[in-house]
Design a protein around this motif. Structure first.
Motif, PDB file in Angstrom:
ATOM      1  N   ASN A   1      -5.618  12.389   0.640  1.00 54.11           N
ATOM      2  CA  ASN A   1      -5.640  11.281   1.618  1.00 54.11           C
ATOM      3  C   ASN A   1      -6.162   9.971   1.037  1.00 54.11           C
ATOM      4  O   ASN A   1      -7.006   9.314   1.623  1.00 54.11           O
ATOM      5  CB  ASN A   1      -6.470  11.656   2.856  1.00 54.11           C
ATOM      6  N   GLN A   2      -5.652   9.629  -0.125  1.00 56.42           N
ATOM      7  CA  GLN A   2      -6.016   8.365  -0.753  1.00 56.42           C
ATOM      8  C   GLN A   2      -4.845   7.384  -0.638  1.00 56.42           C
ATOM      9  O   GLN A   2      -3.698   7.795  -0.416  1.00 56.42           O
ATOM     10  CB  GLN A   2      -6.348   8.586  -2.239  1.00 56.42           C
TER      11      GLN A   2
ATOM     12  N   ALA B   1       0.836  -1.204   0.000  1.00 49.49           N
ATOM     13  CA  ALA B   1       0.000   0.000   0.000  1.00 49.49           C
ATOM     14  C   ALA B   1       0.869   1.252   0.000  1.00 49.49           C
ATOM     15  O   ALA B   1       1.898   1.309   0.671  1.00 49.49           O
ATOM     16  CB  ALA B   1      -0.909  -0.004   1.221  1.00 49.49           C
ATOM     17  N   LYS B   2       0.444   2.211  -0.774  1.00 52.32           N
ATOM     18  CA  LYS B   2       1.174   3.480  -0.856  1.00 52.32           C
ATOM     19  C   LYS B   2       0.238   4.615  -0.437  1.00 52.32           C
ATOM     20  O   LYS B   2      -0.792   4.846  -1.082  1.00 52.32           O
ATOM     21  CB  LYS B   2       1.640   3.653  -2.298  1.00 52.32           C
ATOM     22  N   ASP B   3       0.593   5.299   0.650  1.00 53.25           N
ATOM     23  CA  ASP B   3      -0.253   6.374   1.182  1.00 53.25           C
ATOM     24  C   ASP B   3       0.093   7.723   0.556  1.00 53.25           C
ATOM     25  O   ASP B   3       1.037   7.833  -0.219  1.00 53.25           O
ATOM     26  CB  ASP B   3      -0.057   6.482   2.701  1.00 53.25           C
ATOM     27  N   GLY B   4      -0.653   8.726   0.970  1.00 50.41           N
ATOM     28  CA  GLY B   4      -0.356  10.100   0.533  1.00 50.41           C
ATOM     29  C   GLY B   4      -0.670  10.344  -0.927  1.00 50.41           C
ATOM     30  O   GLY B   4      -0.033  11.165  -1.592  1.00 50.41           O
ATOM     31  N   ILE B   5      -1.655   9.614  -1.439  1.00 56.01           N
ATOM     32  CA  ILE B   5      -1.996   9.738  -2.858  1.00 56.01           C
ATOM     33  C   ILE B   5      -3.098  10.796  -3.029  1.00 56.01           C
ATOM     34  O   ILE B   5      -4.019  10.901  -2.212  1.00 56.01           O
ATOM     35  CB  ILE B   5      -2.476   8.377  -3.405  1.00 56.01           C
ATOM     36  N   ILE B   6      -2.991  11.539  -4.113  1.00 55.05           N
ATOM     37  CA  ILE B   6      -4.002  12.552  -4.443  1.00 55.05           C
ATOM     38  C   ILE B   6      -4.653  12.139  -5.760  1.00 55.05           C
ATOM     39  O   ILE B   6      -3.951  11.835  -6.727  1.00 55.05           O
ATOM     40  CB  ILE B   6      -3.328  13.927  -4.616  1.00 55.05           C
ATOM     41  N   ALA B   7      -5.988  12.091  -5.759  1.00 55.82           N
ATOM     42  CA  ALA B   7      -6.699  11.757  -7.000  1.00 55.82           C
ATOM     43  C   ALA B   7      -7.196  13.051  -7.635  1.00 55.82           C
ATOM     44  O   ALA B   7      -7.727  13.933  -6.946  1.00 55.82           O
ATOM     45  CB  ALA B   7      -7.867  10.835  -6.702  1.00 55.82           C
ATOM     46  N   ILE B   8      -7.013  13.163  -8.924  1.00 58.55           N
ATOM     47  CA  ILE B   8      -7.496  14.350  -9.652  1.00 58.55           C
ATOM     48  C   ILE B   8      -8.411  13.867 -10.769  1.00 58.55           C
ATOM     49  O   ILE B   8      -8.005  13.047 -11.595  1.00 58.55           O
ATOM     50  CB  ILE B   8      -6.328  15.147 -10.263  1.00 58.55           C
TER      51      ILE B   8
ATOM     52  N   HIS C   1       1.709  -7.751 -14.041  1.00 61.01           N
ATOM     53  CA  HIS C   1       2.033  -8.235 -12.693  1.00 61.01           C
ATOM     54  C   HIS C   1       1.276  -7.512 -11.598  1.00 61.01           C
ATOM     55  O   HIS C   1       1.565  -7.699 -10.426  1.00 61.01           O
ATOM     56  CB  HIS C   1       3.533  -8.047 -12.412  1.00 61.01           C
ATOM     57  N   ASN C   2       0.339  -6.651 -11.940  1.00 63.04           N
ATOM     58  CA  ASN C   2      -0.175  -5.755 -10.915  1.00 63.04           C
ATOM     59  C   ASN C   2      -1.638  -5.373 -11.148  1.00 63.04           C
ATOM     60  O   ASN C   2      -2.044  -5.071 -12.255  1.00 63.04           O
ATOM     61  CB  ASN C   2       0.719  -4.490 -10.981  1.00 63.04           C
ATOM     62  N   ILE C   3      -2.415  -5.433 -10.067  1.00 61.67           N
ATOM     63  CA  ILE C   3      -3.750  -4.840 -10.084  1.00 61.67           C
ATOM     64  C   ILE C   3      -3.728  -3.780  -8.982  1.00 61.67           C
ATOM     65  O   ILE C   3      -3.343  -4.078  -7.850  1.00 61.67           O
ATOM     66  CB  ILE C   3      -4.844  -5.882  -9.744  1.00 61.67           C
ATOM     67  N   SER C   4      -4.109  -2.556  -9.316  1.00 62.44           N
ATOM     68  CA  SER C   4      -4.069  -1.507  -8.294  1.00 62.44           C
ATOM     69  C   SER C   4      -5.457  -0.950  -8.029  1.00 62.44           C
ATOM     70  O   SER C   4      -6.257  -0.778  -8.944  1.00 62.44           O
ATOM     71  CB  SER C   4      -3.146  -0.367  -8.728  1.00 62.44           C
ATOM     72  N   LEU C   5      -5.702  -0.667  -6.757  1.00 58.53           N
ATOM     73  CA  LEU C   5      -6.990  -0.105  -6.332  1.00 58.53           C
ATOM     74  C   LEU C   5      -6.714   1.209  -5.617  1.00 58.53           C
ATOM     75  O   LEU C   5      -5.703   1.344  -4.927  1.00 58.53           O
ATOM     76  CB  LEU C   5      -7.666  -1.041  -5.318  1.00 58.53           C
ATOM     77  N   LEU C   6      -7.617   2.159  -5.773  1.00 57.36           N
ATOM     78  CA  LEU C   6      -7.500   3.400  -5.010  1.00 57.36           C
ATOM     79  C   LEU C   6      -8.632   3.452  -4.002  1.00 57.36           C
ATOM     80  O   LEU C   6      -9.784   3.126  -4.337  1.00 57.36           O
ATOM     81  CB  LEU C   6      -7.580   4.610  -5.941  1.00 57.36           C
ATOM     82  N   LEU C   7      -8.311   3.836  -2.769  1.00 57.97           N
ATOM     83  CA  LEU C   7      -9.335   3.937  -1.734  1.00 57.97           C
ATOM     84  C   LEU C   7      -8.951   5.025  -0.732  1.00 57.97           C
ATOM     85  O   LEU C   7      -7.780   5.383  -0.632  1.00 57.97           O
ATOM     86  CB  LEU C   7      -9.520   2.588  -1.031  1.00 57.97           C
ATOM     87  N   PRO C   8      -9.925   5.536   0.002  1.00 58.95           N
ATOM     88  CA  PRO C   8      -9.592   6.526   1.029  1.00 58.95           C
ATOM     89  C   PRO C   8      -8.675   5.880   2.078  1.00 58.95           C
ATOM     90  O   PRO C   8      -8.898   4.733   2.478  1.00 58.95           O
ATOM     91  CB  PRO C   8     -10.949   6.879   1.638  1.00 58.95           C
ATOM     92  N   SER C   9      -7.636   6.613   2.516  1.00 59.12           N
ATOM     93  CA  SER C   9      -6.619   6.024   3.396  1.00 59.12           C
ATOM     94  C   SER C   9      -7.200   5.415   4.667  1.00 59.12           C
ATOM     95  O   SER C   9      -6.645   4.454   5.213  1.00 59.12           O
ATOM     96  CB  SER C   9      -5.578   7.081   3.758  1.00 59.12           C
ATOM     97  N   GLY C  10      -8.316   5.940   5.131  1.00 61.00           N
ATOM     98  CA  GLY C  10      -8.941   5.406   6.341  1.00 61.00           C
ATOM     99  C   GLY C  10      -9.331   3.934   6.199  1.00 61.00           C
ATOM    100  O   GLY C  10      -9.518   3.241   7.210  1.00 61.00           O
ATOM    101  N   HIS C  11      -9.445   3.446   4.973  1.00 57.67           N
ATOM    102  CA  HIS C  11      -9.842   2.056   4.753  1.00 57.67           C
ATOM    103  C   HIS C  11      -8.650   1.143   4.467  1.00 57.67           C
ATOM    104  O   HIS C  11      -8.830  -0.033   4.172  1.00 57.67           O
ATOM    105  CB  HIS C  11     -10.822   1.963   3.578  1.00 57.67           C
ATOM    106  N   LYS C  12      -7.438   1.687   4.554  1.00 55.73           N
ATOM    107  CA  LYS C  12      -6.269   0.879   4.164  1.00 55.73           C
ATOM    108  C   LYS C  12      -6.096  -0.364   5.037  1.00 55.73           C
ATOM    109  O   LYS C  12      -5.965  -1.485   4.531  1.00 55.73           O
ATOM    110  CB  LYS C  12      -5.004   1.736   4.246  1.00 55.73           C
TER     111      LYS C  12
END
Ligand code: ADP
Ligand code: ASP
Ligand code: MG
Length: 439
Positions: free
Chosen positions: A374-375, A301-308, A414-425
């Motif tokens: 905070n994604q 998991a990678k925190d500190g992501i911003i979705a635009i 090799h990768n499936i990525s999901l984006l979610l609000p960090s509170g759900h990590k």
């Protein structure tokens, strides 16, 4: 030639340094040993710099004195002979004199980098004094003489190779070289660094440059685990990973490796091993060209992501629209991690807000721009994951309660990525541990 890198905890106590000396003298193969700063030091140096840049010299001075006391005590347990203690203390005095001088001069970005470099300089020099006490033949190889980055802050492998090999040639008879991880010189010739966790990057670059037989990364855990052990209780070490799998895991948040440290080793096909200093006999993780098996291997998991999100029914389908959008990110040197498109919108994620305001301003003429901070990106990594039967149903079944806002599938095999609000990590990583690994 073998490269062995020891991280902060591996050199963070005098007895650990004693163990490192044993580990690097177990076999006769010539070695380049890359050391991090003692654990806690780089964080302390960042805090000292923060106090200085905020103009709080008293707080900076207090932190410098605390750090110095830690090193003085460290030396008492590290070396026993009086003359060696005096040498080690003299070395440490020089570095703390520097830190005390900077209290009196004005703070700048270049000075900040100089401050951050003190940790690796001190750890390697102290270790060298200890090796001398033990009569272990070795040489200190100053990273600032061969490790460099270009104007884009990218390491230059060709230059590094030329300079490093020249130094190694000059000291052909030496069986053991000790060098600093993390630090380098930039295009202006100033002291700089390879970003936090960068000693792994140094090790991989040195291993590639020296055509090493192996690049061993010694740390405080027995290899890459299937999930983040800081977040999930039950995780297990992975025996084998391909370079591609390891690179994805590192980039998408597995802290055990610096985000971009795999490519040099991969380019020169040098196997990387992740090993545990506290448990040297454990098998650890081997990273090679071959993945060893197919299917899901790990999540990170990678925190500190911003979705635009840019919504524009008018322009999206017009050709050239995406290019214009991407040009804005390029202009502000901001890499995009994930991207999804629909008929009316394009969503991207970035991991830095350094240029966010400017980016948003330039995107606004294209349509409505929404920013979500905070994604977290959760990545599911495994060799040929796309072709592995049943992965998607298992994945989405496991996390049915999680409000996933973006999905990236098909970009990498090799990768499936999901984006979610960090509170759900945390919950997501726990659910995936059960659903995908049965743990
Ligand atoms: P070092 O100081 O040796 O470079 P790091 O703290 O940078 O060590 O990296 C090791 C840490 O990475 C482990 O202690 C562990 O908490 C963390 N970590 C995060 N994700 C993983 C993972 N998937 N596998 C193993 N360790 C992980
Ligand atoms: N000392 C640096 C840090 O803490 C580099 C490293 O340890 O890899 O980030
Ligand atoms: Mg690290």
């Amino acid at each position: 030639m073998k490269v062995m890198k020891f991280g902060g905890t591996s050199v963070g106590k005098p007895e650990r340094m004693h163990e490192v000396a044993q580990l690097i003298t177990r076999d006769a193969e010539p070695k380049i040993v890359v050391l991090s700063a003692l654990s806690g030091t780089t964080n302390a140096l960042v805090e000292i710099s923060n106090s200085l840049s905020a103009g709080d010299r008293t707080a900076a001075k207090e932190k410098i004195d605390l750090l110095e006391a830690h090193y003085r005590k460290f030396i008492l347990d590290l070396v026993q002979q009086e003359d060696k203690r005096a040498r080690a203390n003299a070395i440490i005095s020089e570095h703390f004199e520097f830190l005390n001088i900077i209290l009196r001069i004005s703070f700048s970005e270049a000075l900040y980098k100089d401050i951050l470099a003190q940790g690796e300089l001190m750890s390697t020099k102290m270790f060298s004094v200890y090796l001398e006490e033990k009569g272990i033949d070795h040489m200190l190889l100053p990273a600032l003489e061969f490790m460099s980055i270009d104007i884009h802050e990218e390491p230059q492998l060709l230059n590094i190779r030329a300079k490093l090999n020249q130094l190694l040639q000059q000291h052909k008879d030496k069986p053991l070289f000790i060098t600093q991880g993390y630090i380098c010189r930039n295009a202006k010739g100033e002291v700089d660094n390879l970003k936090r966790g960068g000693s792994d990057y140094t090790a991989s670059l040195v291993a590639a440059a020296a055509n090493a037989s192996v690049c061993e990364i010694w740390t405080d855990i027995d290899g890459m685990h299937n999930n983040d052990p800081r977040v999930v209780d039950k995780t297990v070490a992975i025996k084998q990973l391909s370079f591609d799998e390891a690179a994805e895991l590192a980039y998408f948040g597995a802290k055990i490796l610096h985000p971009t440290c795999i490519w040099p080793a991969q380019q020169e096909n040098v196997p990387v091993k992740l090993l545990n200093t506290m448990q040297p006999e454990a098998a650890g993780t081997v990273i090679t060209k071959e993945a060893g098996s197919v299917g899901v291997k790990a999540v990170a998991a990678k925190d500190g992501i911003i979705a635009i999100k840019i919504k524009s029914s008018r322009m999206l389908l017009a050709y050239g629209f995406l290019r214009k959008v991407f040009e804005v990110f390029e202009k502000y040197h901001t890499p995009i991690d994930m991207i999804t498109t629909s008929e009316v919108a394009v969503s991207v994620t970035i991991d830095s807000d350094a240029a966010l305001a400017k980016i948003v301003k330039e995107l606004e003429p294209f349509g409505t721009v929404e920013v979500e901070k905070n994604q977290t990106i959760v990545s599911i990594v495994g060799n040929e994951i796309e072709q592995t039967e049943g992965v998607l149903p298992r994945l989405f079944e496991a996390i049915r309660e999680i409000p996933v806002t973006m999905v990236s599938y098909g970009g990498s095999p090799h990768n499936i990525s999901l984006l979610l609000p960090s509170g759900h990590k945390q919950k997501t990583l726990q659910l995936l541990n059960k659903g995908l690994f049965g743990l």
